[in-house]
Design a protein around this motif. Structure first.
Motif, short mmCIF file in Angstrom:
data_model
loop_
_atom_site.label_atom_id
_atom_site.label_comp_id
_atom_site.label_asym_id
_atom_site.label_seq_id
_atom_site.Cartn_x
_atom_site.Cartn_y
_atom_site.Cartn_z
N ALA A 1 0.82 -1.21 0.00
CA ALA A 1 0.00 0.00 0.00
C ALA A 1 0.85 1.25 0.00
O ALA A 1 0.41 2.30 -0.47
CB ALA A 1 -0.95 0.00 1.20
N GLY A 2 2.05 1.17 0.52
CA GLY A 2 2.94 2.33 0.53
C GLY A 2 4.38 1.89 0.71
O GLY A 2 4.66 0.75 1.11
N ALA A 3 5.29 2.78 0.39
CA ALA A 3 6.72 2.49 0.52
C ALA A 3 7.49 3.79 0.50
O ALA A 3 7.02 4.80 -0.05
CB ALA A 3 7.20 1.58 -0.61
N ASP A 4 8.66 3.81 1.11
CA ASP A 4 9.53 4.97 1.01
C ASP A 4 10.06 5.10 -0.41
O ASP A 4 10.20 4.11 -1.13
CB ASP A 4 10.72 4.84 1.97
N PHE A 5 10.31 6.34 -0.81
CA PHE A 5 10.91 6.60 -2.12
C PHE A 5 12.40 6.23 -2.05
O PHE A 5 13.18 6.89 -1.38
CB PHE A 5 10.73 8.07 -2.49
#
Length: 477
Positions: free
Chosen positions: A363-367
């Motif tokens: 659903a999300g992750a660091d760049f």
């Protein structure tokens, strides 16, 4: 791609030849000549978002360099992913206004990047501007919300400049006939081929062309259930189109109808990744090669855990190599000579994603950033270098000076996560080694967010870089 202009709403409203040579011998020797210049486009390097018809993301012009530069920001209250420049030296930007979500064309003063004229285009099902190019009369060619193909010219009247629609042609049934008419489909990208036909692809994977001589448009559906979410590329060999399932090379058959020369499916993965805007490849197809400049065709897939750079033989569609490249990307590869450069956008924090893009996994992750150079060899492909540069824009390679120009994003948070305190830096990378040679702070607020848009390098070394609220003009001091 890279960043898609037709999605500006979701995110912001949130004559040269193929044997062109240069006096900077080391850069030319390393990367070879550029792809063939399309005679129906404006100048090589500045006539399309990706520089040329083949989408090489390479330019014959040296960039601002590693010395002192002046960076000026122009607030336009619009996201400006497409900045082009014709033979007359006047930059033109196709932007999407933040407030009303409508496309708008700006004509810019090349000395200051201040608008000298503007033209509002029709808002429609496209929700903003689409890809555009400059023809050989320096007119912007695009499709507005009405679905009509426009050629937009500019002229000077005394001290004032004006922009005007010089011609308007309906694409009609060729765009929507396959799905029942009305607003059931819309053009996502346009590009001229080497015979002067204007090719287009639609959201729902129809592909066709308009013949300017007759005004007749013809189309075919590439694959039921497929979509097109990136721009198209043209070369003397044909038209390359990447759908969310496969890469196609399309041409015109003996009867004059669009036809598929070959199709290569790719691993589209289980879902959209964070830092991508659609489920499938994030890449505009890139023609490249050390000989004709178009003997190879490249995209990235959407495999997990790492995406592969895929290289095909343009003539046959036969695979040349598949090499793990980055965690994920929304950007088109740079292609020059035998070399390809891929920048990661995995985890890039877009303010929003397009409607219908679907959830990402995870659903999300660091760049994470990162860039890689991969060369085609007689034995396949090999990785030459990797870099940890966190590119926040589609990089551009100058074959004149051997540098890659981009904007990087740096976080000030101790966790490494992106945030409102992030800064944006003009960055120069040595294409031979991957070493970062220059970083200069140019912005530190949300309006300076370059949102993985592509920069354009003008013949005088000026870099024009779009942001979510305007553009930067970066020039050697």
């Amino acid at each position: 791609m890279f960043w898609r202009p037709r999605r500006a709403v979701a995110i912001a409203a949130v004559a040269l030849t193929a044997t062109l040579t240069f006096t900077t011998g080391s850069a030319t020797a390393a990367f070879g000549s550029l792809p063939p210049a399309n005679p129906h486009l404006g100048p090589l390097g500045t006539a399309t978002m990706h520089g040329d018809a083949e989408s090489s993301d390479a330019t014959p012009f040296a960039g601002p360099g590693t010395g002192d530069v002046d960076s000026d920001f122009r607030e336009l209250a619009a996201a400006c992913p497409t900045i082009l420049q014709g033979a007359d030296g006047m930059p033109q930007a196709l932007c999407t206004e933040i407030i009303d979500r409508a496309p708008k064309v700006f004509l810019l003063d090349p000395r200051t990047a201040q608008p000298v004229a503007s033209l509002d285009l029709a808002k429609g099902s496209l929700l903003g501007g689409v890809y555009a190019y400059l023809d050989n009369a320096d007119r912007m060619v695009t499709v507005d919300g009405s679905g009509d193909l426009l050629r937009i010219g500019h002229r000077r009247d005394g001290e004032d400049w004006t922009l005007e629609i010089e011609s308007r042609t309906s694409l009609g049934q060729a765009v929507t006939g396959h799905c029942g008419g009305g607003d059931c489909d819309a053009v996502s990208s346009v590009m001229a081929d080497f015979a002067g036909r204007v090719w287009f692809a639609t959201d729902n994977a129809a592909a066709g062309y308009l013949d300017p001589a007759t005004g007749i448009a013809r189309s075919i559906v590439l694959g039921p259930g497929e979509q097109v979410a990136n721009s198209i590329s043209t070369a003397p060999d044909g038209v390359a189109i990447a759908t969310t399932h496969a890469l196609y090379l399309v041409d015109v058959d003996a009867s004059g109808a669009p036809s598929v020369r070959w199709r290569q499916p790719y691993d589209r993965g289980p879902a959209r990744k964070p830092g991508q805007l659609s489920w499938g490849t994030g890449a505009t197809p890139t023609f490249f090669g050390p000989g004709s400049g178009t003997e190879y065709l490249a995209i990235t897939d959407n495999a997990v855990p790492r995406e592969n750079l895929l290289v095909f033989d343009t003539a046959t569609g036969g695979p040349v190599c598949s090499v793990p490249a980055v965690d994920g990307t929304e950007n088109s590869p740079i292609g020059a000579g035998s070399s390809l450069f891929v920048a990661s956008t995995y985890g890039y924090p877009y303010p929003a994603v397009p409607e219908g893009a679907g959830p990402s996994e995870p659903a999300g992750a660091d760049f994470t950033g990162g860039m890689v150079r991969i060369d085609v060899t007689g034995a396949g492909c090999r990785t030459v270098w990797t870099s940890n540069a966190k590119s926040a824009a589609v990089p551009r390679l100058s074959v004149a000076d051997g540098k890659i120009y981009t904007v990087t994003r740096r976080t000030l948070l101790p966790t490494g996560s992106v945030g409102l305190t992030d800064t944006f830096r003009y960055t120069v990378i040595d294409a031979a080694t991957g070493r970062t040679e220059q970083e200069k702070l140019i912005g530190g607020t949300a309006i300076h967010n370059t949102l993985q848009m592509v920069g354009t390098i003008a013949p005088d070394g000026t870099l024009y870089q779009g942001t979510m609220s305007g553009l930067f003009r970066i020039a050697p001091r």
